[in-house]
Design an enzyme around this catalytic site. Structure first.
Site, PDB file in Angstrom:
ATOM      1  N   ASP A  42      82.261  52.590  42.649  1.00 54.54           N
ATOM      2  CA  ASP A  42      81.863  52.653  41.235  1.00 54.54           C
ATOM      3  C   ASP A  42      81.000  51.446  40.928  1.00 54.54           C
ATOM      4  O   ASP A  42      81.197  50.351  41.461  1.00 54.54           O
ATOM      5  CB  ASP A  42      83.072  52.777  40.308  1.00 54.54           C
ATOM      6  CG  ASP A  42      83.885  51.512  40.182  1.00 54.54           C
ATOM      7  OD1 ASP A  42      84.092  50.827  41.199  1.00 54.54           O
ATOM      8  OD2 ASP A  42      84.313  51.199  39.066  1.00 54.54           O
ATOM      9  N   ASP A 130      87.605  54.334  30.644  1.00 55.27           N
ATOM     10  CA  ASP A 130      87.958  53.045  31.249  1.00 55.27           C
ATOM     11  C   ASP A 130      88.619  52.204  30.160  1.00 55.27           C
ATOM     12  O   ASP A 130      87.948  51.652  29.283  1.00 55.27           O
ATOM     13  CB  ASP A 130      86.683  52.390  31.768  1.00 55.27           C
ATOM     14  CG  ASP A 130      86.926  51.040  32.420  1.00 55.27           C
ATOM     15  OD1 ASP A 130      88.060  50.542  32.363  1.00 55.27           O
ATOM     16  OD2 ASP A 130      85.961  50.472  32.965  1.00 55.27           O
ATOM     17  N   GLU A 132      90.595  49.044  29.267  1.00 57.06           N
ATOM     18  CA  GLU A 132      90.983  47.717  29.731  1.00 57.06           C
ATOM     19  C   GLU A 132      91.226  46.731  28.598  1.00 57.06           C
ATOM     20  O   GLU A 132      91.568  45.570  28.850  1.00 57.06           O
ATOM     21  CB  GLU A 132      89.902  47.163  30.662  1.00 57.06           C
ATOM     22  CG  GLU A 132      89.616  48.036  31.873  1.00 57.06           C
ATOM     23  CD  GLU A 132      88.624  47.391  32.830  1.00 57.06           C
ATOM     24  OE1 GLU A 132      88.699  46.158  33.023  1.00 57.06           O
ATOM     25  OE2 GLU A 132      87.769  48.116  33.373  1.00 57.06           O
TER      26      GLU A 132
END
Length: 217
Positions: A42, A130, A132
């Site tokens: 990625d 994603d 985080e």
């Protein structure tokens, strides 16, 4: 489209706000053995210019590309990287770096921004959330935000997004909620430097992982 039942992913090196995303810590989590995998990477603008022919020659089968961040940032390398990866025979997918906040409609706004820029469709890997950061939201708030984002992406694309998280990060931000797993989102787990990953949310409510990011290199 997903990449089989499991796929090993090589991590981007600390792509921004949460460089420790794959580090272990905190409470205990379920551990699963690793079965057959396919190699992938990625990437984002942090990698700079990429020689995609060389990446393909190394045996890389798929790539997840950073597409968007928050509600107005488009990764400047996304289009070029997608074209380069596709031209060299790799499957591609896109991810969104979440910036959750408590403002009304924020999750939906970020989801729509991601879909408008990444344009996920047939033949691509599943889109990715994603997650985080929490940016001041409590655990229930983060969980609700993530559920709203994934639901909106599913409404717009017809597929359920992957969720990218580390075991410790998920416990810290959501209280180890199983809600996203029970909604049907597959797990992309970030756990570096181990023989097999520890999994959040009761082995993702018994579903295990679809993608494992096993290194930050």
């Amino acid at each position: 489209v997903t990449v089989g039942s499991a796929a090993g992913v090589q991590a981007r090196p600390r792509s921004g706000s949460a460089g420790s995303s794959g580090e272990a810590g905190g409470r205990a989590h379920v551990r699963l053995d690793v079965g057959p995998t396919l190699p992938g990477i990625d990437v984002s603008h942090w990698q700079g210019e990429i020689d995609w022919e060389r990446v393909a020659e190394a045996g890389t089968r798929f790539v997840f590309l950073k597409a968007t961040d928050g509600h107005d940032f488009l990764d400047p390398t996304f289009t070029t990287n997608r074209s380069g990866a596709r031209a060299n025979g790799m499957l591609v997918g896109a991810y969104h770096f979440a910036r959750p906040d408590p403002s009304r409609g924020d999750a939906v706004e970020e989801a729509r921004w991601f879909v408008s820029q990444a344009d996920p469709g047939p033949g691509n890997l599943l889109p990715v959330l994603d997650l985080e950061t929490s940016r001041g939201l409590d655990q229930q708030g983060v969980t609700l935000w993530a559920r709203r984002w994934t639901a909106e992406v599913q409404r717009l694309t017809g597929v359920r997004p992957l969720v990218y998280t580390s075991p410790y990060g998920w416990a810290s931000r959501t209280g180890d909620s199983r809600a996203l797993a029970r909604d049907g989102s597959p797990l992309w787990v970030a756990h570096w430097g181990v023989a097999s990953p520890l999994l959040p949310a009761g082995s993702w409510d018994g579903n295990g992982w679809r993608v494992w990011q096993y290194t930050s290199d």
